[in-house]
Structures are given as C-alpha cells and as structure tokens.
Design an enzyme around this catalytic site. Structure first.
Site, mmCIF file in Angstrom:
data_model
loop_
_atom_site.group_PDB
_atom_site.id
_atom_site.type_symbol
_atom_site.label_atom_id
_atom_site.label_comp_id
_atom_site.label_asym_id
_atom_site.label_seq_id
_atom_site.Cartn_x
_atom_site.Cartn_y
_atom_site.Cartn_z
ATOM 1 N N HIS A 49 13.345 0.389 15.736
ATOM 2 C CA HIS A 49 12.325 0.062 14.746
ATOM 3 C C HIS A 49 12.231 1.124 13.656
ATOM 4 O O HIS A 49 11.978 0.806 12.492
ATOM 5 C CB HIS A 49 10.968 -0.089 15.447
ATOM 6 C CG HIS A 49 9.921 -0.746 14.611
ATOM 7 N ND1 HIS A 49 9.923 -2.090 14.328
ATOM 8 C CD2 HIS A 49 8.834 -0.245 13.982
ATOM 9 C CE1 HIS A 49 8.892 -2.387 13.571
ATOM 10 N NE2 HIS A 49 8.207 -1.290 13.340
ATOM 11 N N TYR A 52 16.860 2.293 12.782
ATOM 12 C CA TYR A 52 17.876 1.292 12.440
ATOM 13 C C TYR A 52 19.252 1.696 12.980
ATOM 14 O O TYR A 52 20.283 1.402 12.376
ATOM 15 C CB TYR A 52 17.958 1.087 10.921
ATOM 16 C CG TYR A 52 16.736 0.458 10.297
ATOM 17 C CD1 TYR A 52 15.747 -0.123 11.079
ATOM 18 C CD2 TYR A 52 16.566 0.439 8.918
ATOM 19 C CE1 TYR A 52 14.623 -0.704 10.509
ATOM 20 C CE2 TYR A 52 15.443 -0.142 8.336
ATOM 21 C CZ TYR A 52 14.482 -0.711 9.141
ATOM 22 O OH TYR A 52 13.378 -1.291 8.571
ATOM 23 N N LYS A 92 7.716 -5.967 -0.659
ATOM 24 C CA LYS A 92 8.390 -5.728 0.621
ATOM 25 C C LYS A 92 7.940 -6.778 1.631
ATOM 26 O O LYS A 92 6.855 -7.350 1.516
ATOM 27 C CB LYS A 92 8.042 -4.324 1.146
ATOM 28 C CG LYS A 92 8.886 -3.873 2.337
ATOM 29 C CD LYS A 92 8.489 -2.466 2.764
ATOM 30 C CE LYS A 92 9.357 -1.950 3.900
ATOM 31 N NZ LYS A 92 8.907 -0.613 4.367
ATOM 32 N N HIS A 96 5.813 -8.240 12.316
ATOM 33 C CA HIS A 96 4.885 -7.773 13.344
ATOM 34 C C HIS A 96 4.961 -8.749 14.509
ATOM 35 O O HIS A 96 3.965 -9.306 14.959
ATOM 36 C CB HIS A 96 3.458 -7.650 12.794
ATOM 37 C CG HIS A 96 2.879 -6.285 13.016
ATOM 38 N ND1 HIS A 96 1.586 -6.063 13.413
ATOM 39 C CD2 HIS A 96 3.438 -5.052 12.922
ATOM 40 C CE1 HIS A 96 1.353 -4.765 13.532
ATOM 41 N NE2 HIS A 96 2.465 -4.129 13.236
ATOM 42 N N ARG A 117 -0.363 -1.609 2.697
ATOM 43 C CA ARG A 117 -0.357 -0.146 2.529
ATOM 44 C C ARG A 117 0.972 0.322 1.960
ATOM 45 O O ARG A 117 1.025 1.266 1.162
ATOM 46 C CB ARG A 117 -0.642 0.561 3.865
ATOM 47 C CG ARG A 117 -2.091 0.514 4.277
ATOM 48 C CD ARG A 117 -2.417 1.516 5.378
ATOM 49 N NE ARG A 117 -1.601 1.345 6.565
ATOM 50 C CZ ARG A 117 -1.819 0.422 7.500
ATOM 51 N NH1 ARG A 117 -2.829 -0.429 7.370
ATOM 52 N NH2 ARG A 117 -1.047 0.333 8.560
ATOM 53 N N GLU A 313 -0.527 4.561 16.383
ATOM 54 C CA GLU A 313 -0.329 3.750 15.188
ATOM 55 C C GLU A 313 -1.648 3.152 14.716
ATOM 56 O O GLU A 313 -1.699 2.052 14.168
ATOM 57 C CB GLU A 313 0.714 2.663 15.457
ATOM 58 C CG GLU A 313 2.098 3.243 15.725
ATOM 59 C CD GLU A 313 3.177 2.196 15.979
ATOM 60 O OE1 GLU A 313 2.907 0.990 15.773
ATOM 61 O OE2 GLU A 313 4.283 2.575 16.387
ATOM 62 N N GLN A 315 -4.535 2.121 12.501
ATOM 63 C CA GLN A 315 -4.335 1.590 11.152
ATOM 64 C C GLN A 315 -5.151 2.339 10.093
ATOM 65 O O GLN A 315 -5.973 3.200 10.406
ATOM 66 C CB GLN A 315 -4.710 0.111 11.140
ATOM 67 C CG GLN A 315 -3.855 -0.733 12.068
ATOM 68 C CD GLN A 315 -2.428 -0.846 11.588
ATOM 69 O OE1 GLN A 315 -2.124 -1.585 10.655
ATOM 70 N NE2 GLN A 315 -1.525 -0.125 12.217
ATOM 71 N N GLY A 539 13.654 -3.552 3.267
ATOM 72 C CA GLY A 539 13.154 -4.578 4.174
ATOM 73 C C GLY A 539 12.931 -4.038 5.564
ATOM 74 O O GLY A 539 12.491 -2.909 5.740
#
Length: 743
Positions: A49, A52, A92, A96, A117, A313, A315, A539
């Site tokens: 994630h 890559y 973009k 999720h 964001r 994570e 938000q 992306g």
C-alpha cells in the site's frame, strides 16, 4: 535505544507482513536488529500500500509527460495539471476497499476524507467529487448492507464537508461478494505558482502536527490493505479509521490559509501509515532528516505506545514543516480555526528519522530506506496467462441463437431493470450534487460531469470509467477500452481529455495469473493514454482484493480522467431535444455481443472475449464528434456503452420524455445490433435542417455513420414495433435499483 523485552524475531516480522528476506535487509540497513517500533515502521512503509513494491516496475512504464503537467507523476499528494489562464487542477483517485469491506460506513467516509486532503494539501480548493463502486450479488443481504453503508458514508461525509458529488459509477457482480471496491476521486483548483509540496528541508525548521488528535483507530491500516480478506479480517476492525467531516472542513480552511501565508516549506496529509509515512516521505524527498518527540503529539487515548502513535491512521491530520521564525503565524492560523497545532520536532541534515518518547530514543531509521524510490524493496513478480483466457477466446457468435424480434421488448425491459444499467438515482440522491453552484449537469445531463471553474469561462470535465467484465476477458484490451471510454465521455460532453489518474484494483500479486492481469492492464493503459495524449498523473494500486473462498475480484483498473471545456457554449448533453430531429449512429455496427451485459446476464454466458475495439477508429470518432460539437451540427451526443445501442437510445429519451422510431441494420444480428457493446460508437441527434452538413462533415473525415431514424412521439419504436412507452420504461428504470435493495 528502546528495547522493550526481547528484540523481535523473523517470526514477528512475518506476523507484521514482512518477508524473511526483508527482515534480513532491515538488519543490514540498521547494522543491528530492529526493535519492535522500528520493525513496525518498516512493516507499514514496505507494505504494498505504501511502497508499491510489487507494482512500481510496471507503473514506471506509463506515460507521464505533457506540457500541462505541473507536478511529477506520483511525487506529490495529487496530480497537478495546467488548465491555462493561470489556473491548475489537482486531482486524484484512491481506494478504500478493505476498510469498506469490514465497516462500510466509516470505510467509505474516510476514503472521501482522505482523497480530499490529498487535494487541499496541494493548495487547491476541492470543487468536485466522483466515486466508482463495485459490489457483489444484489440479492445477497450482505451486499445490500454494504451498499447502504458505503453510500451513506460517502454522502454523509461529502455533504457535511461541503463538496458536491457530481457523478460516478456503480457495478454489481458476484466476483465482488467478499471484496467490494470503493474508489474515491476528487478535483480542486488553484492558481499556478501557489501550489504546496510534500517536502521537508532547512535545518532547524520546525515540524508541526496539525488537525485532530491521534488515536488508536487505523493502526496498521496500510498493512491491512496489503493482505487478502479472510474470515479473521473482522478481528482487524481497529484498522478501520473514523472520520469527522466537520473537523476536515476546518482543516481545509486552515491549510489553505497557511499555504497562502507563504510560511510553509512542505505539507503532507497523514493518510496511510500516519506520522511515519509523512515524516519519511517528506524527509526523503528533501534529502533531510527529522528529530521527532512523540510525547508532544496530541493523543486521544492515554499511554499510547510509540508504534501506535507512529502508525495510527487517525483522520483529519497533516504534517507541516514551517519556516523557522514563523512558528507564531502557524499557531495563530490554527488557533483561529480551533485546531491542534503542535510542534513535535525539527528538521536535521542527518537524513535519518529519530523518534523519542519521554526522552527515550525509541526508533532511529534512515528516511530514504523506507520509501518508494529509495531503499524500499522492488520486485519483479512472476506472471502467467490464466487458463480461462484462451477458453474465453473460443466463444463463437453462432453458438448463440439470435434474439427473435418478438422477444425484443422483454429483453429491453430486462436490461433497463438490471442493476448495472438501471438508474443510480437512489445512490445519487443521497449526495449533494449542487453545493458550490458549479455543477453544470444538474438540469442538463452529459456523459461526463461538467463543473464550472469560478472566476473563469472554463469548466473541468471529469469522469471515472472501467468495465471490469471487459478487463477480465482481456486485461490489455479491456483497460485500453476503459481509457477510451473515459475520453469518449469527455469528448461527448464537449471537453478535451488532458490527463488521467488511476486506481488499480486487483487480487493477490503473488498469484502469477493475477499478476498477468495487472501487467496486461498496464500495457493497455499505456497504449491508450499515448493515443489520447492523456498522461498518468499518479494514482493508487490496491492489490489483495481476494479471498480464499471466492478468489480474486475481476481486475478493475478504474480510470479517472480530467478534461477541459474552454467555451461553455460547447457543452454537449445526451438528451434528445425535439421531435423531428434525426438520430444517427457515429461509428460502425458489428456482429458482436462479446462481454456485453446482454450475453453475460440475459443469456447467462460468462466466457466470452472482450468486445470489438480498434484504437485508431476510436481516435477518428473522437475527432469527428469534437468537430461536430464545435461546428454546432448536433443536438445531443451519448456514447454507446453498457447495455448497447437500445439502452443508449432509451437513456437519451428519458430526460425530456421524447420517444424514437428507429430501424435496425439487416446485415447485423438483432442481438448484436441492439445490445452488443462494440466500442467507438456514439448516438447523436441532428436538426433536420443540418442533416446534409452533418453527413458531409463525417464523409470528409472518413468516419462511418448510419441513419437510425428520428426523435418521434412518446413511444420507443424499433422496426415498426412499439417496445414500450418512454414513461413506462423510465418508471421501472428509475426505481429498479431501489426496489432490488429494499427487497
């Protein structure tokens, strides 16, 4: 250096998702064994994630250059394209998927929050959102629960945040029963030259965390998104983040204000992997380091461990590096918006990240070795053509009996009520599409969303497209078609395609047959993007959309495309305008029903190749449609896609309740003519007085076309037979999805 108890072993590393050879590499990098916090850092930053690692070798082959590109592809929070006249568009798309499979409401809501964001950390104000959603069999109770949760999550977050959701797509197939796909797209506008960068430099510059406090939600989210969904995945519910759109609205305004103030060196959203991702990526990009005191991070729970703070994570948070001496400006702006703004560290020249808690050094890692393009591992995975691919190619059209003319009304009714074709009104009406007064499609539907750029004559034209049946049948051709359809939708709306972003949803990359699909998709995207001169701005790759019971989802490389409409007078809509207008098909009818919804669902034949597609023909059709719009020779334009020609005609009839009287081509099978999904075709309507000029224009360009009939009455008439009234067909089309979901 912190070492709580015994140092972790290779077994610990494996539990965190690292390979044994990766654990060995970490020891080489550090020159010692990592402690648990450090191992946790590597586990998230080296997850697919974030790094890559299984996809970057192929992503690098995609076209990324254009005179319009204002940011290097994949190197900023979002892509950035020059619109002209001093304006830029940041846009973009991201997935999720895994969070939405477990907790659809928060999973989808935080997907919306995260993608927005990414836009405003560029210094752009978001003006429009899209989404691409995939679900399993609509008759399953679980699917209905997922659909309702995802749609409500998107609607609640987007509506409260105040950005219109102006379009998207929804598809249902059994392959998504376990793994739904939730892809969120956002676009925003800025003045060229005012954009911010995700970078850190300048020894002594202060590092701030701003926005919400840090909690235990979302810990390990990046790692969770880098593994298959299993029966035990529900035990990882804490990996799902919780969003607050009202807090995000404050953060939007504060972030844009501090960027405009000119005291920001760099800014990055804390999305996947939280603090560790932002600190490492910004430091590596700027070739600097940081000293961070985790004790100063505002937290929502007491006694949080170092790894929890680093990997959370939670938000609505940002990491900002501010110019030294201007700390008071940052404080003042965030105090004004009633948001946390805490200095948690400083920039160094060591190229290392040193994390302290309560005066104890808990982690010391080199920034560059954590990130994509630095020391993160890069793999060339094995790939192998799956057995089904050649089986699909064996399909013969004459093995399927043609559709009897008397069965045409029944087939049309089936298609118009299928959840993949029926109106998505039940979904769309839960989204605020008009806030901001920029949506130009509210009363004038087009194939793509047209959104006005305030203060300018321009509009952006945006769409998300992918038919995963096509991609499954032939990954290379199917993905080329996804790019082509996105471009076709923009052209049919009056725009000029300029760039794409992508969200690449696939199964487990360690399965050779899955990776073959991924490689094919990249090849198809490359050739189509080169043909349409639409470079890839960046992306998201989402692997591991796979379960042990159901296998992988269909390969689903969702294409988010940006176009520009310079002259508002050239906006084109899809609806028939008045009785007597001639109806034409631009493009060629062919004897092809492969991978159509008709053959797949109505006939129940799953194993067929991809539909007919020729890239050169597609380019010619686009050029012709653009010229017809500019020269004011057509009244409407609607591309032929899901469901085929008859569905396209019906959709053009619905907005004004105008019927049609059309005739089929005797040289083409009935099923192929009415329901085939051969590409590169557009239905247009033409004022009777302009027919000669219209036909001459297409003949000059060497583009095939055929006269279908006329806009007439309030019935749908084909070959002299009334198939349905427009009103009756629309009533069922308009309510079919809601009816299926509420059963």
């Amino acid at each position: 250096m912190e070492s709580i108890g015994t140092l972790p072993t290779v077994e610990t590393a494996k539990k965190l998702g690292l390979l044994p050879e990766e654990y060995d590499r970490i020891q080489e990098i550090l020159g010692r064994k990592p402690n648990f916090t450090e191992l946790s850092i590597f586990s998230v930053m080296w997850s697919e994630h974030c790094s890559y690692k299984n996809s970057i070798v192929w992503l690098k082959t995609l076209p990324k250059d254009s005179p319009r590109m204002l940011a290097k592809a994949g190197e900023e929070n979002a892509g950035l394209v020059d619109l002209g006249d001093g304006l830029g568009c940041a846009f973009k798309i991201e997935s999720h998927n895994h969070p939405s499979a477990l907790e659809p409401y928060q999973g989808a809501a935080t997907g919306v929050g995260g993608i927005n964001r990414d836009i405003f950390t560029m210094g752009a104000r978001p003006i429009a959102q899209l989404n691409s959603l995939r679900f399993g069999n609509i008759d399953l109770a679980k699917t209905k629960w997922l659909v309702k949760g995802v749609v409500k999550g998107i609607g609640d977050y987007g509506n409260a945040f105040g950005i219109p959701t102006v379009g998207g797509e929804v598809q249902f197939d059994d392959c998504y029963n376990v793994n739904p796909l939730v892809n969120a797209f956002s676009a925003g506008i800025l003045k060229v030259g005012t954009q911010a960068s995700a970078i850190s430099y300048g020894v002594g510059n202060p590092v701030f965390i701003v926005g919400s406090a840090t909690g235990k939600d979302g810990i390990g989210g990046a790692s969770f998104a880098s593994e298959d969904i299993t029966a035990k995945s529900s035990e990882k519910l804490p990996a799902v983040q919780v969003g607050d759109p009202f807090q995000e609205k404050l953060l939007l305004e504060a972030s844009l204000e501090i960027i405009e103030a000119g005291c920001v060196i760099g800014i990055q959203d804390m999305g996947a992997a939280g603090i560790i991702c932002s600190t490492s990526e910004m430091s590596a990009k700027g070739e600097h380091g940081m000293i961070i005191d985790l004790s100063k991070v505002p937290t929502r729970q007491p006694n949080m461990q170092p790894f929890e703070i680093l990997l959370s994570e939670s938000q609505e948070r940002m990491l900002i590096v501010v110019e030294k001496g201007r700390e008071h400006e940052a404080k003042r702006i965030f105090d004004k918006w009633d948001l946390n703004c805490e200095q948690i560290g400083t920039v160094t020249d060591t190229k290392r990240l040193e994390f302290y808690q309560d005066g104890v050094l808990v982690a010391d890692v080199p920034a560059d070795d954590l990130v994509l393009g630095g020391g993160a591992p890069v793999y060339h995975r094995e790939y192998k053509e799956p057995a089904y691919f050649q089986e699909f190619k064996k399909f013969k059209l004459d093995s399927v009996a043609d559709l009897p003319k008397e069965e045409l009304p029944k087939a049309l009714n089936y298609m118009m009520n299928h959840p993949n074709i029926a109106s998505k009104k039940w979904v769309a009406q839960q989204y605020d599409s008009s806030i901001g007064r920029a949506n130009r499609n509210t009363n004038a539907p087009s194939d793509a969303a047209v959104v006005k750029v305030h203060g300018s004559q321009k509009s952006i034209v945006i769409t998300v497209d992918c038919n995963s049946r096509y991609v499954n049948a032939d990954p290379e051709e199917g993905t080329a078609m996804a790019v082509a359809e996105a471009a076709r939708n923009i052209v049919c709306s009056g725009g000029v395609p300029v760039a794409i972003t992508n969200c690449l949803n696939f199964g487990n990359p360690y399965v050779p047959e899955v990776y073959w699909q991924f490689v094919g998709a990249i090849k198809g995207m490359k050739k189509s993007c080169e043909a349409f001169e639409t470079p890839v701005t960046g992306g998201n790759v989402s692997f591991y959309n796979q379960s042990s019971d159901e296998g992988p989802v269909f390969p689903t490389p969702t294409i988010g495309m940006l176009g520009i409409l310079e002259d508002p007078a050239n906006k084109m809509t899809l609806d028939f305008k008045k009785e007597g207008d001639a109806i034409y098909l631009v493009g060629e009818s062919v004897n092809d029903i492969a991978s159509s919804e008709y053959v797949y669902s109505y006939k129940g034949i799953k194993a067929t190749p991809a539909p007919h597609f020729d890239l050169a023909t597609e380019q010619k059709v686009h050029k012709a449609i653009s010229a017809l719009i500019t020269d004011k020779l057509i009244e409407s334009a609607h591309d032929v896609s899901d469901g085929g020609l008859l569905v396209t005609l019906a959709e053009s009839s619905f907005p004004r309740g105008l019927g049609f009287n059309v005739t089929s081509d005797a040289a083409i099978r009935q099923d192929a003519f009415w329901f085939g999904e051969a590409q590169s075709r557009v239905v247009v309507s033409v004022d009777a007085a302009k027919k000669a000029a219209f036909e001459a224009a297409l003949q000059t360009q060497g583009v095939q076309f055929s006269a279908l009939g006329n806009v007439q009455g309030t019935d749908m008439v084909a070959d002299g037979a009334v198939l349905s009234s427009v009103a009756a067909a629309y009533q069922s089309f308009d309510t079919a999805l809601e009816t299926a979901l509420m059963k």
